[in-house]
Design a protein around this motif. Structure first.
Motif, PDB file in Angstrom:
ATOM      1  N   ASP A   1      -4.128   4.190   1.547  1.00  0.00           N
ATOM      2  CA  ASP A   1      -4.297   2.866   2.207  1.00  0.00           C
ATOM      3  C   ASP A   1      -4.386   2.587   0.703  1.00  0.00           C
ATOM      4  O   ASP A   1      -5.037   1.428   0.317  1.00  0.00           O
ATOM      5  CB  ASP A   1      -5.532   2.852   3.070  1.00  0.00           C
ATOM      6  CG  ASP A   1      -6.761   3.768   3.064  1.00  0.00           C
ATOM      7  OD1 ASP A   1      -6.809   3.967   1.663  1.00  0.00           O
ATOM      8  OD2 ASP A   1      -8.311   3.306   3.425  1.00  0.00           O
ATOM      9  N   ALA A   2      -4.415   3.069   0.099  1.00  0.00           N
ATOM     10  CA  ALA A   2      -4.680   2.547  -1.842  1.00  0.00           C
ATOM     11  C   ALA A   2      -3.881   0.768  -2.075  1.00  0.00           C
ATOM     12  O   ALA A   2      -1.633   1.258  -1.703  1.00  0.00           O
ATOM     13  CB  ALA A   2      -4.093   4.042  -2.480  1.00  0.00           C
ATOM     14  N   SER A   3      -3.893   0.648  -2.591  1.00  0.00           N
ATOM     15  CA  SER A   3      -3.152  -0.813  -2.575  1.00  0.00           C
ATOM     16  C   SER A   3      -2.431  -0.709  -4.053  1.00  0.00           C
ATOM     17  O   SER A   3      -1.868   0.768  -4.581  1.00  0.00           O
ATOM     18  CB  SER A   3      -3.785  -2.001  -3.681  1.00  0.00           C
ATOM     19  OG  SER A   3      -3.192  -2.498  -4.299  1.00  0.00           O
ATOM     20  N   LEU A   4      -1.055  -0.965  -4.092  1.00  0.00           N
ATOM     21  CA  LEU A   4       0.161  -0.597  -4.893  1.00  0.00           C
ATOM     22  C   LEU A   4      -0.045  -1.474  -5.926  1.00  0.00           C
ATOM     23  O   LEU A   4       0.484  -1.874  -6.818  1.00  0.00           O
ATOM     24  CB  LEU A   4       1.531  -0.795  -4.701  1.00  0.00           C
ATOM     25  CG  LEU A   4       1.463   0.951  -3.443  1.00  0.00           C
ATOM     26  CD1 LEU A   4       2.967   0.721  -3.010  1.00  0.00           C
ATOM     27  CD2 LEU A   4       1.321   2.007  -4.542  1.00  0.00           C
ATOM     28  N   GLU A   5      -0.599  -2.425  -5.789  1.00  0.00           N
ATOM     29  CA  GLU A   5      -0.408  -3.479  -6.498  1.00  0.00           C
ATOM     30  C   GLU A   5      -0.450  -3.363  -8.674  1.00  0.00           C
ATOM     31  O   GLU A   5      -1.543  -2.579  -8.494  1.00  0.00           O
ATOM     32  CB  GLU A   5      -1.865  -5.042  -6.618  1.00  0.00           C
ATOM     33  CG  GLU A   5      -1.513  -6.308  -7.528  1.00  0.00           C
ATOM     34  CD  GLU A   5      -2.861  -7.118  -6.919  1.00  0.00           C
ATOM     35  OE1 GLU A   5      -3.238  -6.667  -6.191  1.00  0.00           O
ATOM     36  OE2 GLU A   5      -2.806  -8.186  -7.572  1.00  0.00           O
TER      37      GLU A   5
ATOM     38  N   THR B   1      -5.538   9.885  -4.332  1.00  0.00           N
ATOM     39  CA  THR B   1      -6.234   8.637  -3.930  1.00  0.00           C
ATOM     40  C   THR B   1      -5.913   8.639  -2.391  1.00  0.00           C
ATOM     41  O   THR B   1      -5.266   9.451  -1.906  1.00  0.00           O
ATOM     42  CB  THR B   1      -5.919   7.718  -4.162  1.00  0.00           C
ATOM     43  OG1 THR B   1      -6.078   5.985  -3.723  1.00  0.00           O
ATOM     44  CG2 THR B   1      -3.934   7.080  -4.178  1.00  0.00           C
TER      45      THR B   1
ATOM     46  N   THR C   1       0.950  -1.263  -0.188  1.00  0.00           N
ATOM     47  CA  THR C   1      -0.423   0.054   0.173  1.00  0.00           C
ATOM     48  C   THR C   1       0.529   1.314   0.233  1.00  0.00           C
ATOM     49  O   THR C   1       2.125   1.055  -0.066  1.00  0.00           O
ATOM     50  CB  THR C   1      -1.400   0.054   1.534  1.00  0.00           C
ATOM     51  OG1 THR C   1      -0.332  -0.174   2.961  1.00  0.00           O
ATOM     52  CG2 THR C   1      -1.807  -1.127   1.516  1.00  0.00           C
TER      53      THR C   1
END
Lengths: 82, 147
Positions: free
Chosen positions: A64-68, A61, A27
């Motif tokens: 807590d945004a995903s880094l995927e 964003t 994240t």
């Protein structure tokens, strides 16, 4: 490998406009923790997250945004357009 | 829709004339220009505007597209500069065209409110007292809640 960009006083505090970061962080918040642990200038730039905004692949964003699958993360102060 | 992010100066009059040229569906055109303001108590030497190439254009297009969805607009124009500007220079302009003035006025206000705090620009002022980044104002963030 993620491109990490810094703008305005975040760029000045860290001392560079962009860099490539090898990270396993899942994240944005986890990436921030990694960066904070690097050097004092990063710790200073990221000392108060409420004063920062983040964009992931050029969309605003949250921390807590995903880094995927993400290619680009940018950190900057609240925007002042107009 | 026309979105322009540029370093060089522009002529707002020429831009609005070009925006309306050959169009007979525009019953109302509203324009807003933002200008670098001096402060007599702390004279401004220059304003440096930084932006996020790529995201800037994307954010401005999203804001303009949303305005077109909310109001009945004939067209939208947004021009925003970056780089070094001096007091009195035009920073940016928006123009909105509609059949009737209410749509054009409201859409222009909406564009400005969102452009202030959702388009990735940052301003650094070099003034007599020193240099500093312009802080975002709570009122600008609060202004978004009315939409």
């Amino acid at each position: 490998m993620i491109d990490v960009l810094y703008f305005a006083w975040v760029r000045e505090r860290i001392g560079l406009p962009r860099e490539q970061v090898e990270t396993e962080a899942g994240t944005v918040a986890a990436l921030v923790d990694e960066l904070r642990g690097r050097e004092e200038r990063y710790a200073l730039a990221f000392s108060d997250l409420s004063a920062l905004r983040v964009a992931v692949d050029q969309d605003l964003t949250d921390f807590d945004a995903s880094l995927e699958g993400v290619r680009e993360v940018a950190f900057f102060p609240p925007m002042t357009g107009g | 829709m026309r979105i322009v992010v540029q370093e060089h100066a522009f002529d707002p009059g020429a831009e609005v004339n070009a925006f309306a040229a050959g169009r007979s569906d525009m019953g109302a055109i509203v324009t807003f220009s933002g200008v670098v303001r001096d402060d007599p108590s702390n004279p401004l030497q220059e304003m440096m505007i930084e932006h996020y190439p790529g995201m800037t254009e994307k954010a401005l297009e999203q804001i303009a597209t949303e305005a077109q969805a909310r109001w009945s607009l004939s067209d939208v124009l947004v021009i925003h500069r970056f780089g070094r500007l001096r007091p009195g220079e035009q920073i940016m302009m928006v123009a909105t065209a509609a059949r009737h003035r209410k749509d054009a006025f409201e859409a222009a206000e909406y564009l400005m409110d969102y452009l202030k705090s959702r388009a990735p620009f940052w301003k650094k002022e070099q003034a007599a007292s020193g240099a500093g980044w312009v802080a975002a104002r709570d009122e600008d963030e609060d202004a978004l809640t009315r939409w």
